[in-house]
Design a protein around this motif. Structure first.
Motif, short mmCIF file in Angstrom:
data_model
loop_
_atom_site.label_atom_id
_atom_site.label_comp_id
_atom_site.label_asym_id
_atom_site.label_seq_id
_atom_site.Cartn_x
_atom_site.Cartn_y
_atom_site.Cartn_z
N THR A 214 0.84 -1.20 0.00
CA THR A 214 0.00 0.00 0.00
C THR A 214 0.87 1.25 0.00
O THR A 214 0.64 2.19 -0.77
CB THR A 214 -0.93 0.00 1.22
N LYS A 215 1.87 1.26 0.85
CA LYS A 215 2.81 2.41 0.91
C LYS A 215 3.50 2.61 -0.42
O LYS A 215 3.61 3.74 -0.94
CB LYS A 215 3.84 2.17 2.01
N SER A 216 3.95 1.51 -1.03
CA SER A 216 4.66 1.59 -2.31
C SER A 216 3.77 2.13 -3.42
O SER A 216 4.18 3.00 -4.20
CB SER A 216 5.19 0.20 -2.69
N VAL A 217 2.53 1.65 -3.50
CA VAL A 217 1.62 2.08 -4.56
C VAL A 217 1.22 3.55 -4.37
O VAL A 217 1.10 4.31 -5.34
CB VAL A 217 0.38 1.17 -4.61
N LEU A 218 1.03 3.97 -3.14
CA LEU A 218 0.76 5.39 -2.88
C LEU A 218 1.90 6.26 -3.39
O LEU A 218 1.68 7.28 -4.06
CB LEU A 218 0.55 5.63 -1.38
N GLU A 219 3.12 5.86 -3.10
CA GLU A 219 4.29 6.63 -3.52
C GLU A 219 4.43 6.63 -5.04
O GLU A 219 4.71 7.67 -5.64
CB GLU A 219 5.55 6.07 -2.86
N GLN A 220 4.22 5.48 -5.66
CA GLN A 220 4.36 5.37 -7.12
C GLN A 220 3.35 6.24 -7.85
O GLN A 220 3.63 6.76 -8.94
CB GLN A 220 4.18 3.92 -7.55
N ASN A 221 2.18 6.42 -7.25
CA ASN A 221 1.11 7.19 -7.90
C ASN A 221 1.01 8.62 -7.38
O ASN A 221 0.07 9.34 -7.74
CB ASN A 221 -0.23 6.47 -7.71
N GLY A 222 1.96 9.04 -6.58
CA GLY A 222 1.94 10.40 -6.05
C GLY A 222 0.75 10.68 -5.17
O GLY A 222 0.23 11.80 -5.16
N LEU A 223 0.31 9.67 -4.40
CA LEU A 223 -0.90 9.80 -3.59
C LEU A 223 -0.64 9.84 -2.09
O LEU A 223 -1.57 9.90 -1.30
CB LEU A 223 -1.85 8.63 -3.90
N SER A 224 0.62 9.81 -1.68
CA SER A 224 0.94 9.81 -0.26
C SER A 224 0.50 11.11 0.39
O SER A 224 0.70 12.20 -0.16
CB SER A 224 2.44 9.61 -0.05
N ASN A 225 -0.08 11.01 1.56
CA ASN A 225 -0.52 12.19 2.31
C ASN A 225 0.70 12.88 2.92
O ASN A 225 1.44 12.26 3.70
CB ASN A 225 -1.48 11.76 3.41
#
Length: 262
Positions: A214-225
């Motif tokens: 989940t952390k990796s996919v958020l970072e890859q898609n520029g979605l991290s809070n």
């Protein structure tokens, strides 16, 4: 967009085991959790029923503006995630039994898998077993009845122990050294399993790996809070809210639960 919540759904309270791992790793992220307890267990339903329930859950979370959805249910992942990824424009994180790490680490070359019928009979499960467990004897057992017991708050009951004794017998006879939990409800059985299994048998589930993905996919898609504050969390269930709350004991006051009539 980055401040939007992560959506998580399961066929009930079991996916809270996944939520806890995600919240532990990504404590600044807001989350919305949907427990479809009224329709649990998914593992005894047809593929079409599982798909329709997964669509319903997904659309509920998208209506709440979720930026990513975690399918915190092995059965829903194996039967519906391909459709969800093809038809909805958000990233999806799935979950499947952690056969690969168990197979790589097993010394006896004998691994037990406790999962639902829906997971064990899926093509994804058989693909994973075939490609990542070559030379490993996999002892499969359907955990029939266990989800209902956990949903009723009876994970540590005498009845759960009787069911587990039956399910574990073939695995112990085969002398497994790893037990893979193939349902997100089953981590709540670990205290009982520890009492019943020999010390050399290691228990493995997918929660930590799902959190990292989940952390990796958020970072890859520029979605991290980018916020450094603690996230806010809303939990919805269409069954007894008190059961859900019992699985969230000890969590902070920024956790809210609500009954959902659908």
């Amino acid at each position: 967009m980055n401040n939007r919540p992560i959506g998580i759904f399961d066929s009930g309270v079991g996916g809270t085991s996944i939520w806890k791992e995600i919240n532990g790793l990504l404590s600044n992220e807001d989350t919305i959790y949907l427990a479809d307890s009224k329709n649990a267990p998914y593992g005894e339903k047809s593929e079409e029923q599982i798909l329709q329930l997964s669509i319903k859950n997904t659309e509920f979370l998208l209506a709440k503006d979720c930026k990513l959805i975690v399918v915190a249910c092995n059965t829903a992942t194996t039967n519906a995630i391909s459709y969800l990824r093809e038809n909805y424009d958000v990233p999806f994180i799935g979950i499947e039994p952690a056969i690969k790490p168990a197979a790589l680490q097993s010394q006896s070359k004998k691994v037990g898998v406790l999962a639902t019928k829906g997971t064990l009979s899926s093509s994804l499960f058989h693909y994973t077993s075939k490609n990542h467990a070559s030379g490993i004897q996999i002892i499969e057992q359907e955990g029939t009845g266990l989800v209902k017991l956990i949903e009723a708050g009876m994970a540590n009951s005498a009845m759960s122990k009787r069911v587990l004794e039956i399910k574990l017998a073939p695995m112990l006879a085969a002398e497994i050294d790893y037990l893979v939990l193939g349902c997100t409800h089953y981590p709540y059985l670990i205290p009982v399993l520890r009492e019943m299994l020999p010390e050399n048998v290691k228990i493995i589930d997918s929660g930590e790996a799902v959190a990292r993905q989940t952390k990796s996919v958020l970072e890859q898609n520029g979605l991290s809070n980018p916020s450094e504050g603690k996230g806010k969390h809303h939990f919805f269930t269409n069954a007894d809210v008190r059961i859900l709350e019992s699985f969230l004991k000890g969590e902070k006051s920024n956790v809210k639960t609500a009954f959902l009539d659908f």
